[in-house]
Scaffold this active site. Sequence first.
Site, short mmCIF file in Angstrom:
data_model
loop_
_atom_site.label_atom_id
_atom_site.label_comp_id
_atom_site.label_asym_id
_atom_site.label_seq_id
_atom_site.Cartn_x
_atom_site.Cartn_y
_atom_site.Cartn_z
N HIS B 7 -4.92 -10.42 -2.29
CA HIS B 7 -4.91 -9.55 -3.47
C HIS B 7 -4.28 -10.24 -4.66
CE1 HIS B 7 -0.94 -8.46 -1.58
NE2 HIS B 7 -0.53 -8.43 -2.83
N GLU B 43 1.92 2.16 -5.71
CA GLU B 43 0.84 1.19 -5.82
C GLU B 43 -0.51 1.78 -5.42
OE1 GLU B 43 2.77 -1.52 -2.87
OE2 GLU B 43 0.78 -1.46 -1.94
N GLN B 60 -4.17 -5.07 -6.59
CA GLN B 60 -3.03 -4.21 -6.24
C GLN B 60 -2.33 -3.83 -7.55
OE1 GLN B 60 0.56 -6.07 -4.61
NE2 GLN B 60 0.53 -4.57 -2.95
N HIS B 84 1.80 -11.24 -9.35
CA HIS B 84 1.80 -12.22 -8.24
C HIS B 84 0.40 -12.36 -7.68
CE1 HIS B 84 2.26 -8.43 -5.90
NE2 HIS B 84 1.57 -9.06 -4.97
N GLU B 134 2.72 -14.54 -2.67
CA GLU B 134 2.98 -13.74 -1.48
C GLU B 134 2.13 -14.27 -0.33
OE1 GLU B 134 2.45 -9.52 -2.22
OE2 GLU B 134 2.08 -9.11 -0.10
#
Lengths: 142, 142
Positions: B7, B43, B60, B84, B134
């Site tokens: 994502h 989220e 996301q 991110h 991530e």
Amino acid sequence: MLTRIDHIGIACHDLDTTVAFYRSTYGFEVCHTEVNEEQGVREAMLRVNGTSDGGATYLQLLEPVREDSAVGKWLARNGEGVHHIAFGTPDVDGDAAAIGEKGVRVLYEEPRTGTMGSRITFLHPKDCHGVLTELVTSSPEH
Amino acid sequence: MLTRIDHIGIACHDLDTTVAFYRSTYGFEVCHTEVNEEQGVREAMLRVNGTSDGGATYLQLLEPVREDSAVGKWLARNGEGVHHIAFGTPDVDGDAAAIGEKGVRVLYEEPRTGTMGSRITFLHPKDCHGVLTELVTSSPEH
């Protein structure tokens, strides 16, 4: 219709160092490099995965070749990091027109040439909740 | 081994407004929402495409539920935008350990709970050319 995340564009000061980081840290390999004089960047494409529309998702590492290029100015202001995200579509012209009609500013009157012979345009980040957003139709050869 | 872009995490001030923008502009639909108290975010996940490893790539959208959360502080400093990027892997523990051995700072000693029951960790952006990165292993249910 947007059918995939085509790539994530990442601005960096030094392309070779950044390519080396992505290779040694994650194992991603460069599948294509080019200089796009119009965009003012030297770039490397790292293919991460195939996508359900028959395309692929890449990391696009971007080093400015001129300080006064869009990426050069962005880098001077923000430092290294994610510069834009790109959605793949079979019809960049149609999608750009439809999105423009919704009040989102489309940055090019006609799509320009992107990586690997693709046709691209950008949407104004201020109209997209801070995200510089590219639309891209791949070249039939890729 | 990192097998997909899982994502792109996008920080926003107001989740509902931002979800409405992504739906009306591009046609992306929300497939999942949750509040992650530990991360301090509300989220929404928007599925963009399937991936060649059998997973999918999502946007996301993240709204902080506390100003002192990591995303809340980032948003105050940077404004809305890409927060991110996340790579999917079948083995977040093994990959985080291997990447940590290469000198990249891994932010959690043990992976924590991410979206849809996934297990996640983050790599320090200063060790990743400015990109907060991530690593995520999906829950077997997703």
